[in-house]
Design a protein around this motif. Structure first.
Motif, PDB file in Angstrom:
ATOM      1  N   TYR A  38      -8.639  -3.053 -28.735  1.00 48.67           N
ATOM      2  CA  TYR A  38      -9.851  -3.438 -29.459  1.00 48.67           C
ATOM      3  C   TYR A  38     -11.081  -2.747 -28.886  1.00 48.67           C
ATOM      4  O   TYR A  38     -11.200  -2.550 -27.676  1.00 48.67           O
ATOM      5  CB  TYR A  38     -10.047  -4.954 -29.384  1.00 48.67           C
ATOM      6  N   THR A  39     -11.979  -2.409 -29.790  1.00 41.53           N
ATOM      7  CA  THR A  39     -13.270  -1.876 -29.372  1.00 41.53           C
ATOM      8  C   THR A  39     -14.124  -3.021 -28.829  1.00 41.53           C
ATOM      9  O   THR A  39     -13.749  -4.196 -28.920  1.00 41.53           O
ATOM     10  CB  THR A  39     -14.013  -1.228 -30.541  1.00 41.53           C
TER      11      THR A  39
ATOM     12  N   GLU B 178      -3.912  -2.822 -25.378  1.00 41.09           N
ATOM     13  CA  GLU B 178      -3.179  -4.041 -25.068  1.00 41.09           C
ATOM     14  C   GLU B 178      -1.682  -3.950 -25.316  1.00 41.09           C
ATOM     15  O   GLU B 178      -0.885  -4.326 -24.459  1.00 41.09           O
ATOM     16  CB  GLU B 178      -3.746  -5.212 -25.884  1.00 41.09           C
ATOM     17  N   THR B 179      -1.276  -3.488 -26.508  1.00 37.16           N
ATOM     18  CA  THR B 179       0.139  -3.603 -26.874  1.00 37.16           C
ATOM     19  C   THR B 179       0.655  -2.350 -27.588  1.00 37.16           C
ATOM     20  O   THR B 179      -0.085  -1.685 -28.313  1.00 37.16           O
ATOM     21  CB  THR B 179       0.365  -4.799 -27.821  1.00 37.16           C
ATOM     22  N   PRO B 180       1.960  -2.025 -27.401  1.00 34.99           N
ATOM     23  CA  PRO B 180       2.577  -0.929 -28.164  1.00 34.99           C
ATOM     24  C   PRO B 180       2.785  -1.345 -29.611  1.00 34.99           C
ATOM     25  O   PRO B 180       2.880  -2.545 -29.923  1.00 34.99           O
ATOM     26  CB  PRO B 180       3.908  -0.708 -27.441  1.00 34.99           C
TER      27      PRO B 180
ATOM     28  N   ASP C 203       2.437   4.298 -21.761  1.00 36.10           N
ATOM     29  CA  ASP C 203       2.040   2.896 -21.604  1.00 36.10           C
ATOM     30  C   ASP C 203       0.546   2.872 -21.266  1.00 36.10           C
ATOM     31  O   ASP C 203       0.148   3.203 -20.156  1.00 36.10           O
ATOM     32  CB  ASP C 203       2.848   2.242 -20.483  1.00 36.10           C
ATOM     33  N   LEU C 204      -0.263   2.482 -22.238  1.00 30.38           N
ATOM     34  CA  LEU C 204      -1.716   2.446 -22.033  1.00 30.38           C
ATOM     35  C   LEU C 204      -2.229   1.029 -21.786  1.00 30.38           C
ATOM     36  O   LEU C 204      -3.444   0.810 -21.798  1.00 30.38           O
ATOM     37  CB  LEU C 204      -2.432   3.036 -23.251  1.00 30.38           C
TER      38      LEU C 204
ATOM     39  N   THR D 124      -4.568  -8.805 -20.831  1.00 31.71           N
ATOM     40  CA  THR D 124      -5.723  -7.955 -20.547  1.00 31.71           C
ATOM     41  C   THR D 124      -7.041  -8.709 -20.674  1.00 31.71           C
ATOM     42  O   THR D 124      -8.051  -8.283 -20.123  1.00 31.71           O
ATOM     43  CB  THR D 124      -5.774  -6.741 -21.509  1.00 31.71           C
ATOM     44  N   ARG D 125      -7.025  -9.810 -21.401  1.00 28.29           N
ATOM     45  CA  ARG D 125      -8.248 -10.579 -21.684  1.00 28.29           C
ATOM     46  C   ARG D 125      -8.044 -12.002 -21.194  1.00 28.29           C
ATOM     47  O   ARG D 125      -7.078 -12.658 -21.584  1.00 28.29           O
ATOM     48  CB  ARG D 125      -8.529 -10.556 -23.186  1.00 28.29           C
TER      49      ARG D 125
END
Length: 462
Positions: free
Chosen positions: A425-426, A411-413, A439-440, A165-166
């Motif tokens: 993370y904020t 990011e992760t479960p 699943d986000l 994601t990053r």
């Protein structure tokens, strides 16, 4: 049917190294290699080495020998900073087949082909290779004098990174600062920067691949766009221009910055930066010491008062930004009074996180031969004191956000106490968990920061 060759890569060191390892992996993939884990048997092993400390040198050597032991028939490539600072040592290492220095890593595939052409019999399947087989092989060496003027920026273009994601994006290389404890200017050479249009092109590709957050990083990010020593002043706006260009890329929602020098945080810089909505209020300002006498011995280019002014400027233009830093304890000549000055200083500034390092001699630096080297037990005690203080400050910062609305990139479960969550993370880099079976991954959600449910993990409430 031709079997695809297998390649494995291992990275040591910083985020810049990690980016370059991702880039070399893509080069190998495009050349038809199957990428496997470093613990697997491969035809080619690439070790992107680090040299920031003597321990990093040793770990680099260990990984090189581990690769050759895993498959004595494999081609072992040593690349990067350890290669650059200890070239003769690497050339004498019989486990190394190809030597690639910094600024030459984009030649990886060509150098492998060159080695195969020079050593066809030594790579034959089933060939017996003794421990000193390297003596009859012809090594391939691609290692330039990195400290010569006129080195161009090494061009890479990545489409994916190890994170999902990053994406970390290298935009700058080299350093002109020569801090007395640091070998990196000798390993990375002089300051050179990547063209804005090249960075934007890469970010656009990453956005199309689904990345929503990018981290702009470099060996000395504050020097981005400069060709001379930046200490003459910060009237330059090159880094800001880069940030503003990246912010225009559709699909990118967040921009983080790598480590910055405090002098760059002027009123003009902070006020203009605050107008970039995508900038995360999470800043790493390198400190090293809160004592002016220690900073002077370190050859840092600022005072404690100037550093504090930079922090105040960020807090003026950003609401409760997360400010993190590095501190070295036990630097040569650091007295108890100097350490106490640093301890009181960091407590006064109030950081989100501090990375505490016990000073370690680095051969080839001025600090390694300075008088009044500090005893290891004293270093350990001072490190423990600051780590305890860091825990208190870090917890206090996170707690200050409880009850606030925050934005989270997931990011992760995660499983906790028999329940399913998704974590992320904020914008301030506080880790947050949201209870869900969905699943986000790579989704952004806003909510209220709730209570702490595990170590340094906070609940997100609707």
């Amino acid at each position: 049917m031709t079997t695809r060759k297998r390649a494995a890569l291992h990275n040591l060191g910083c985020k810049v190294n990690a980016y370059e390892t991702d880039a070399m992996q893509e080069l190998l993939e495009h050349a038809g290699y199957e990428i496997v884990a470093f613990t697997d048997v491969a035809d080619v092993y690439v070790i992107n080495t680090c040299s920031v400390t003597n321990m990093a040198d040793r770990k680099s050597r260990q990984m090189i020998h581990r690769a050759k032991k895993k498959n004595p028939h494999a081609i072992v490539v040593a690349a990067g900073c350890y290669v650059q600072t200890s070239t003769e040592e690497v050339l004498a290492d019989l486990a190394v087949d190809i030597v690639i220095g910094n600024n030459q890593k984009n030649h990886l595939v060509e150098r492998i082909a060159e080695f195969e052409a020079k050593n066809p019999t030594s790579l034959a399947e089933g060939a017996e290779k003794s421990a000193d087989a390297g003596a009859v092989e012809e090594k391939v060496v691609d290692c330039v004098d990195i400290n010569q003027d006129g080195q161009d920026y090494e061009y890479f273009l990545v489409n994916k990174t190890a994170e999902h994601t990053r994406a970390f994006i290298k935009v700058q290389d080299g350093c002109n600062q020569f801090c007395s404890y640091c070998i990196i200017p000798y390993a990375r050479g002089r300051v050179r920067s990547r063209a804005i249009e090249d960075v934007v092109k890469e970010v656009e590709g990453l956005a199309k691949s689904g990345y929503r957050e990018v981290v702009l990083t470099g060996i000395h990010l504050s020097s981005y766009g400069l060709t001379e020593n930046y200490n003459s002043g910060f009237e330059h706006n090159h880094l800001l221009e880069l940030i503003e260009a990246v912010a225009k890329v559709q699909g990118i929602d967040r921009i983080r910055l790598g480590s910055l020098e405090p002098q760059i945080i002027t009123e003009a810089f902070a006020s203009r930066l605050a107008k970039v909505d995508k900038i995360c209020p999470h800043f790493h300002l390198s400190l090293q010491s809160g004592c002016d006498a220690t900073l002077k011995r370190m050859n840092r280019k600022y005072t404690a008062a100037e550093y504090e002014a930079g922090c105040a400027m960020l807090r003026k233009y950003f609401d409760a930004p997360a400010i993190t830093t590095d501190v070295i304890v036990g630097f040569p000549g650091e007295t108890e009074e100097e350490f106490e000055t640093t301890k009181e200083y960091v407590d006064h500034i109030g950081f989100y996180e501090m990375h505490i390092f016990k000073y370690s001699k680095r051969k080839g630096t001025k600090a390694a031969v300075m008088p009044d080297q500090v005893d290891e037990k004293i270093k350990a005690r001072r490190s423990d004191i600051l780590l305890t203080l860091e825990d208190v400050m870090s917890h206090a910062y996170r707690q200050s956000y409880v009850g606030r609305e925050v934005e989270v990139l997931f990011e992760t479960p995660w499983e906790w106490d028999g329940r399913s969550y998704y974590t992320g993370y904020t914008r301030e880099y506080i880790r947050v968990a949201y209870p869900t079976n969905e699943d986000l991954s790579n989704q952004i959600k806003k909510g209220i920061l709730g209570e702490q449910i595990a170590e340094n993990i906070y609940l997100l409430r609707e």
